[in-house]
Structure formats: structure tokens, C-alpha cells
Scaffold this motif. Structure first.
Motif, mmCIF file in Angstrom:
data_model
loop_
_atom_site.group_PDB
_atom_site.id
_atom_site.type_symbol
_atom_site.label_atom_id
_atom_site.label_comp_id
_atom_site.label_asym_id
_atom_site.label_seq_id
_atom_site.Cartn_x
_atom_site.Cartn_y
_atom_site.Cartn_z
ATOM 1 N N THR A 179 29.181 35.303 47.802
ATOM 2 C CA THR A 179 27.771 35.655 47.946
ATOM 3 C C THR A 179 27.498 36.107 49.376
ATOM 4 O O THR A 179 28.014 35.527 50.324
ATOM 5 C CB THR A 179 26.887 34.430 47.646
ATOM 6 N N GLN A 180 26.682 37.165 49.479
ATOM 7 C CA GLN A 180 26.242 37.611 50.796
ATOM 8 C C GLN A 180 24.794 38.068 50.691
ATOM 9 O O GLN A 180 24.356 38.542 49.649
ATOM 10 C CB GLN A 180 27.122 38.722 51.348
ATOM 11 N N SER A 181 24.068 37.929 51.773
ATOM 12 C CA SER A 181 22.665 38.310 51.793
ATOM 13 C C SER A 181 22.543 39.763 52.235
ATOM 14 O O SER A 181 23.053 40.147 53.286
ATOM 15 C CB SER A 181 21.905 37.396 52.755
ATOM 16 N N LEU A 182 21.888 40.590 51.400
ATOM 17 C CA LEU A 182 21.667 41.996 51.756
ATOM 18 C C LEU A 182 20.375 42.154 52.547
ATOM 19 O O LEU A 182 20.337 42.847 53.560
ATOM 20 C CB LEU A 182 21.611 42.870 50.500
ATOM 21 N N VAL B 221 26.222 39.158 44.843
ATOM 22 C CA VAL B 221 27.347 38.315 44.453
ATOM 23 C C VAL B 221 28.449 39.236 43.953
ATOM 24 O O VAL B 221 28.221 40.082 43.086
ATOM 25 C CB VAL B 221 26.955 37.310 43.347
ATOM 26 N N THR B 222 29.633 39.092 44.530
ATOM 27 C CA THR B 222 30.802 39.869 44.117
ATOM 28 C C THR B 222 31.679 38.975 43.250
ATOM 29 O O THR B 222 32.033 37.865 43.647
ATOM 30 C CB THR B 222 31.598 40.345 45.345
ATOM 31 N N PHE B 223 32.003 39.464 42.059
ATOM 32 C CA PHE B 223 32.830 38.721 41.107
ATOM 33 C C PHE B 223 34.171 39.427 40.957
ATOM 34 O O PHE B 223 34.214 40.614 40.643
ATOM 35 C CB PHE B 223 32.160 38.675 39.731
ATOM 36 N N ASN B 224 35.263 38.712 41.178
ATOM 37 C CA ASN B 224 36.617 39.229 40.962
ATOM 38 C C ASN B 224 37.233 38.460 39.806
ATOM 39 O O ASN B 224 37.559 37.283 39.945
ATOM 40 C CB ASN B 224 37.483 39.051 42.215
ATOM 41 N N LEU B 225 37.390 39.145 38.675
ATOM 42 C CA LEU B 225 37.947 38.516 37.482
ATOM 43 C C LEU B 225 39.421 38.874 37.356
ATOM 44 O O LEU B 225 39.798 40.038 37.509
ATOM 45 C CB LEU B 225 37.208 39.006 36.233
ATOM 46 N N GLU B 226 40.232 37.865 37.112
ATOM 47 C CA GLU B 226 41.638 38.097 36.795
ATOM 48 C C GLU B 226 41.989 37.280 35.563
ATOM 49 O O GLU B 226 41.878 36.051 35.571
ATOM 50 C CB GLU B 226 42.550 37.709 37.950
ATOM 51 N N LEU B 227 42.378 37.982 34.503
ATOM 52 C CA LEU B 227 42.791 37.311 33.277
ATOM 53 C C LEU B 227 44.221 36.813 33.430
ATOM 54 O O LEU B 227 44.986 37.329 34.256
ATOM 55 C CB LEU B 227 42.695 38.257 32.087
ATOM 56 N N ASP B 228 44.589 35.829 32.631
ATOM 57 C CA ASP B 228 45.949 35.302 32.666
ATOM 58 C C ASP B 228 46.976 36.378 32.317
ATOM 59 O O ASP B 228 48.123 36.304 32.746
ATOM 60 C CB ASP B 228 46.093 34.126 31.698
ATOM 61 N N SER B 229 46.571 37.390 31.569
ATOM 62 C CA SER B 229 47.481 38.468 31.185
ATOM 63 C C SER B 229 47.653 39.506 32.291
ATOM 64 O O SER B 229 48.423 40.443 32.140
ATOM 65 C CB SER B 229 46.990 39.138 29.903
ATOM 66 N N GLY B 230 46.905 39.361 33.410
ATOM 67 C CA GLY B 230 47.102 40.240 34.557
ATOM 68 C C GLY B 230 46.021 41.278 34.786
ATOM 69 O O GLY B 230 45.983 41.894 35.851
ATOM 70 N N GLU B 231 45.145 41.501 33.830
ATOM 71 C CA GLU B 231 44.086 42.488 34.001
ATOM 72 C C GLU B 231 43.083 42.009 35.036
ATOM 73 O O GLU B 231 42.761 40.832 35.096
ATOM 74 C CB GLU B 231 43.359 42.780 32.680
ATOM 75 N N LYS B 232 42.580 42.953 35.843
ATOM 76 C CA LYS B 232 41.617 42.620 36.892
ATOM 77 C C LYS B 232 40.417 43.552 36.796
ATOM 78 O O LYS B 232 40.557 44.713 36.414
ATOM 79 C CB LYS B 232 42.246 42.786 38.278
ATOM 80 N N ILE B 233 39.261 43.024 37.157
ATOM 81 C CA ILE B 233 38.044 43.819 37.202
ATOM 82 C C ILE B 233 37.106 43.186 38.236
ATOM 83 O O ILE B 233 37.156 41.984 38.460
ATOM 84 C CB ILE B 233 37.373 43.927 35.810
ATOM 85 N N ILE B 234 36.295 44.007 38.855
ATOM 86 C CA ILE B 234 35.346 43.542 39.868
ATOM 87 C C ILE B 234 33.937 43.870 39.400
ATOM 88 O O ILE B 234 33.677 44.958 38.899
ATOM 89 C CB ILE B 234 35.611 44.220 41.223
ATOM 90 N N GLY B 235 33.030 42.917 39.575
ATOM 91 C CA GLY B 235 31.622 43.119 39.245
ATOM 92 C C GLY B 235 30.753 42.742 40.428
ATOM 93 O O GLY B 235 31.113 41.879 41.231
ATOM 94 N N GLY C 233 26.659 41.856 41.391
ATOM 95 C CA GLY C 233 25.318 41.557 40.916
ATOM 96 C C GLY C 233 24.381 41.359 42.092
ATOM 97 O O GLY C 233 24.752 40.746 43.090
ATOM 98 N N GLN C 234 23.172 41.916 41.981
ATOM 99 C CA GLN C 234 22.172 41.726 43.022
ATOM 100 C C GLN C 234 21.077 40.820 42.479
ATOM 101 O O GLN C 234 20.503 41.086 41.429
ATOM 102 C CB GLN C 234 21.599 43.066 43.480
ATOM 103 N N TYR C 235 20.811 39.762 43.224
ATOM 104 C CA TYR C 235 19.861 38.736 42.809
ATOM 105 C C TYR C 235 18.599 38.847 43.661
ATOM 106 O O TYR C 235 18.659 38.822 44.890
ATOM 107 C CB TYR C 235 20.494 37.353 42.987
ATOM 108 N N ASP C 236 17.452 38.965 42.986
ATOM 109 C CA ASP C 236 16.157 39.012 43.665
ATOM 110 C C ASP C 236 15.616 37.586 43.745
ATOM 111 O O ASP C 236 15.359 36.947 42.726
ATOM 112 C CB ASP C 236 15.191 39.910 42.883
ATOM 113 N N LYS C 237 15.436 37.094 44.970
ATOM 114 C CA LYS C 237 14.984 35.715 45.177
ATOM 115 C C LYS C 237 13.545 35.515 44.715
ATOM 116 O O LYS C 237 13.197 34.444 44.220
ATOM 117 C CB LYS C 237 15.102 35.341 46.653
ATOM 118 N N LYS C 238 12.700 36.531 44.856
ATOM 119 C CA LYS C 238 11.296 36.389 44.438
ATOM 120 C C LYS C 238 11.168 36.318 42.918
ATOM 121 O O LYS C 238 10.415 35.524 42.395
ATOM 122 C CB LYS C 238 10.462 37.547 44.987
ATOM 123 N N LYS C 239 11.901 37.191 42.224
ATOM 124 C CA LYS C 239 11.839 37.223 40.763
ATOM 125 C C LYS C 239 12.700 36.131 40.129
ATOM 126 O O LYS C 239 12.482 35.742 38.989
ATOM 127 C CB LYS C 239 12.296 38.580 40.241
#
Length: 107
Positions: A65-68, A75-89, A91-97
Motif C-alpha cells: 500500500t502507498q498513499s497517492l 494497493v498493488t497486488f502481485n498474484l502468483e499461483l502454485d502453477s507458476g502463473e503471475k499477474i499484477i493488479g 486498486g485505488q482506494y478513496d478514503k472519503k467514499k
């Protein structure tokens, strides 16, 4: 007859490969969705750490997590499956909403 069996075998193998790829893509999407929802809930409660790991049955998601701005956290998500596949996501979180307002994925 042999040619017919060969064609059926090749079709079966192609369908099995397609099913496996579809299952992997759906698992990636599901894990990223679950991670995003969990992070959103923890951010709303103010207890999400700056970084950590979310464990799942067939993989792990590392997050950071980092503040913009004063109202937006990313929030940066790094997913790695046990089978080796990787993907990055990302997400931007609005604190007011109290919601994730933007989401993008990168392979």
C-alpha cells in the motif's frame, strides 16, 4: 478409421488444454477479486498493513500500500499461483467514499 481416432484424440487434447487455461484465468480473477475486497474492508477499518501476504489454496497474493494523495491510497497486488502463473493488479482506494474506485490488471 485410424485417421478418425487421431482427429478425435487431437480434439480431446485441445479441449483439455483450453479447459485448463480457462480454469487458471478464472482462478486468477477470483483471487484478485477476493484480495481487492479484503483489502478494501481492511482499509475501511484502518487496519491494512503497508505490505503483507494473503494466502489461498492454490496461490499467494503479495500486496503493498502507498498513499497517492491525502484521500487516495493505491494497493498493488502481485498474484502468483502454485502453477507458476503471475499477474499484477492495482486498486485505488478513496478514503472519503470508503471504496475501491479504480482497478487495473497487468500480465
Amino acid at each position: 478409421m485410424t485417421l478418425f481416432l487421431l482427429i478425435l484424440t487431437e480434439q480431446y487434447i485441445a479441449e483439455k488444454r483450453f479447459t485448463k487455461e480457462t480454469e487458471t484465468i478464472r482462478r486468477q480473477e477470483y483471487y484478485l477479486l477476493c484480495s481487492g475486497k479484503e483489502a478494501e474492508l481492511l482499509l475501511r477499518e484502518g487496519i491494512l498493513p503497508a505490505n503483507g501476504i494473503m494466502n489461498y489454496k492454490f496461490g499467494k497474493v503479495w500486496f503493498q500500500t502507498q498513499s497517492l494523495t491525502s484521500n487516495i491510497d493505491e494497493v498493488t497486488f502481485n498474484l502468483e499461483l502454485d502453477s507458476g502463473e503471475k499477474i499484477i493488479g492495482f486498486g485505488q482506494y478513496d478514503k472519503k467514499k470508503g471504496l475501491m474506485i479504480k482497478w487495473k490488471e497487468k500480465n
